[in-house]
Design a protein around this motif. Structure first.
Motif, mmCIF file in Angstrom:
data_model
loop_
_atom_site.group_PDB
_atom_site.id
_atom_site.type_symbol
_atom_site.label_atom_id
_atom_site.label_comp_id
_atom_site.label_asym_id
_atom_site.label_seq_id
_atom_site.Cartn_x
_atom_site.Cartn_y
_atom_site.Cartn_z
ATOM 1 N N THR A 32 0.850 -1.181 0.000
ATOM 2 C CA THR A 32 0.000 0.000 0.000
ATOM 3 C C THR A 32 0.889 1.235 0.000
ATOM 4 O O THR A 32 1.745 1.393 0.852
ATOM 5 N N ARG A 33 0.674 2.095 -0.978
ATOM 6 C CA ARG A 33 1.441 3.329 -1.093
ATOM 7 C C ARG A 33 0.611 4.484 -0.542
ATOM 8 O O ARG A 33 -0.608 4.376 -0.429
ATOM 9 N N PRO A 34 1.246 5.613 -0.214
ATOM 10 C CA PRO A 34 0.479 6.771 0.257
ATOM 11 C C PRO A 34 -0.572 7.216 -0.761
ATOM 12 O O PRO A 34 -1.678 7.623 -0.374
ATOM 13 N N GLU A 35 -0.260 7.090 -2.037
ATOM 14 C CA GLU A 35 -1.213 7.495 -3.072
ATOM 15 C C GLU A 35 -2.483 6.634 -3.029
ATOM 16 O O GLU A 35 -3.570 7.123 -3.321
ATOM 17 N N ASP A 36 -2.317 5.358 -2.675
ATOM 18 C CA ASP A 36 -3.482 4.475 -2.572
ATOM 19 C C ASP A 36 -4.404 4.933 -1.442
ATOM 20 O O ASP A 36 -5.630 4.963 -1.606
ATOM 21 N N LEU A 68 2.490 4.777 7.563
ATOM 22 C CA LEU A 68 1.273 4.397 6.847
ATOM 23 C C LEU A 68 0.436 3.407 7.650
ATOM 24 O O LEU A 68 -0.794 3.435 7.595
ATOM 25 N N GLU A 69 1.080 2.536 8.408
ATOM 26 C CA GLU A 69 0.351 1.609 9.256
ATOM 27 C C GLU A 69 -0.418 2.377 10.333
ATOM 28 O O GLU A 69 -1.560 2.046 10.655
ATOM 29 N N GLY A 70 0.187 3.424 10.874
ATOM 30 C CA GLY A 70 -0.517 4.261 11.844
ATOM 31 C C GLY A 70 -1.720 4.959 11.226
ATOM 32 O O GLY A 70 -2.787 5.047 11.844
ATOM 33 N N VAL A 71 -1.558 5.445 10.006
ATOM 34 C CA VAL A 71 -2.675 6.085 9.293
ATOM 35 C C VAL A 71 -3.784 5.063 9.040
ATOM 36 O O VAL A 71 -4.960 5.342 9.238
ATOM 37 N N ARG A 72 -3.396 3.861 8.649
ATOM 38 C CA ARG A 72 -4.382 2.814 8.399
ATOM 39 C C ARG A 72 -5.147 2.474 9.670
ATOM 40 O O ARG A 72 -6.372 2.342 9.657
ATOM 41 N N ARG A 73 -4.431 2.368 10.777
ATOM 42 C CA ARG A 73 -5.101 2.054 12.047
ATOM 43 C C ARG A 73 -6.034 3.173 12.485
ATOM 44 O O ARG A 73 -7.111 2.915 13.023
ATOM 45 N N ARG A 74 -5.622 4.426 12.280
ATOM 46 C CA ARG A 74 -6.516 5.545 12.611
ATOM 47 C C ARG A 74 -7.756 5.532 11.731
ATOM 48 O O ARG A 74 -8.862 5.801 12.206
ATOM 49 N N ALA A 75 -7.585 5.213 10.456
ATOM 50 C CA ALA A 75 -8.747 5.132 9.563
ATOM 51 C C ALA A 75 -9.665 3.993 9.986
ATOM 52 O O ALA A 75 -10.900 4.123 9.924
ATOM 53 N N LEU A 76 -9.095 2.902 10.422
ATOM 54 C CA LEU A 76 -9.891 1.780 10.919
ATOM 55 C C LEU A 76 -10.667 2.185 12.171
ATOM 56 O O LEU A 76 -11.850 1.857 12.320
ATOM 57 N N MET A 106 -6.955 13.631 8.256
ATOM 58 C CA MET A 106 -5.955 12.589 7.993
ATOM 59 C C MET A 106 -5.461 12.664 6.560
ATOM 60 O O MET A 106 -4.263 12.535 6.296
ATOM 61 N N ARG A 107 -6.387 12.870 5.621
ATOM 62 C CA ARG A 107 -6.000 12.971 4.204
ATOM 63 C C ARG A 107 -5.089 14.167 3.976
ATOM 64 O O ARG A 107 -4.064 14.065 3.299
ATOM 65 N N ASP A 108 -5.438 15.322 4.557
ATOM 66 C CA ASP A 108 -4.621 16.520 4.377
ATOM 67 C C ASP A 108 -3.234 16.335 4.981
ATOM 68 O O ASP A 108 -2.230 16.745 4.394
ATOM 69 N N HIS A 109 -3.166 15.696 6.152
ATOM 70 C CA HIS A 109 -1.877 15.445 6.795
ATOM 71 C C HIS A 109 -1.024 14.490 5.959
ATOM 72 O O HIS A 109 0.167 14.729 5.751
ATOM 73 N N LEU A 110 -1.635 13.423 5.479
ATOM 74 C CA LEU A 110 -0.908 12.454 4.656
ATOM 75 C C LEU A 110 -0.451 13.087 3.346
ATOM 76 O O LEU A 110 0.672 12.844 2.884
ATOM 77 N N ASN A 111 -1.292 13.911 2.766
ATOM 78 C CA ASN A 111 -0.933 14.588 1.519
ATOM 79 C C ASN A 111 0.246 15.534 1.744
ATOM 80 O O ASN A 111 1.193 15.565 0.933
ATOM 81 N N ALA A 112 0.210 16.297 2.833
ATOM 82 C CA ALA A 112 1.316 17.221 3.126
ATOM 83 C C ALA A 112 2.614 16.446 3.360
ATOM 84 O O ALA A 112 3.674 16.834 2.857
ATOM 85 N N ARG A 113 2.546 15.355 4.092
ATOM 86 C CA ARG A 113 3.742 14.551 4.354
ATOM 87 C C ARG A 113 4.291 13.949 3.061
ATOM 88 O O ARG A 113 5.505 13.933 2.839
ATOM 89 N N THR A 114 3.400 13.483 2.203
ATOM 90 C CA THR A 114 3.826 12.897 0.931
ATOM 91 C C THR A 114 4.505 13.948 0.057
ATOM 92 O O THR A 114 5.538 13.673 -0.566
#
Length: 127
Positions: A32-36, A68-76, A106-114
């Motif tokens: 799983t990539r950040p873009e996914d 990304l695993e942390g982001v996935r867990r937060r989304a879960l 979460m999306r905005d944070h992940l986008n900024a980090r990417t």
């Protein structure tokens, strides 16, 4: 008898080749990539994602990237707390309004980090 030995040798060659290929090939891995995740979060915020698609991507552990695993867990967790299970199939929203706000953050944070990581990589390669 010669024909029998020829057929036997060809069969053994084919079976041996198949076994060798099976033993030497690896199990396919989905990375799983950040873009996914960004695409999934955008589709969820636009109400264009099914619960099955959400569960397929969010339910698969990400072992190659701890962030990304942390982001996935937060989304879960967001889905568990704010999800409207079964409503997405009937044309409703996947998350309630509070869940959508959390997912947007979460999306905005992940986008900024990417974007920062891409900029850092571009600076390294341009030197």
């Amino acid at each position: 008898m010669t024909l029998y030995l020829l057929v036997f040798a060809v069969c053994m060659l084919v079976i041996g080749s198949v076994l060798a290929v099976l033993m030497l090939s690896r199990t396919p891995r989905y990375l799983t990539r950040p873009e996914d995740l960004l695409a999934l979060f955008t589709k969820a915020l636009d109400n264009n994602v099914s619960e099955t698609e959400w569960n397929t991507i969010i339910g698969y552990p990400i072992r190659h990237d701890e962030f990304l695993e942390g982001v996935r867990r937060r989304a879960l967790r967001v889905m568990d707390e704010h999800g409207r299970h079964g409503r997405a199939q009937r044309g409703g929203q996947l998350l309630d309004s509070e869940g959508q706000e959390e997912l947007k953050a979460m999306r905005d944070h992940l986008n900024a980090r990417t974007e920062l990581r891409k900029a850092a990589l571009n600076n390294k390669t341009s030197r």
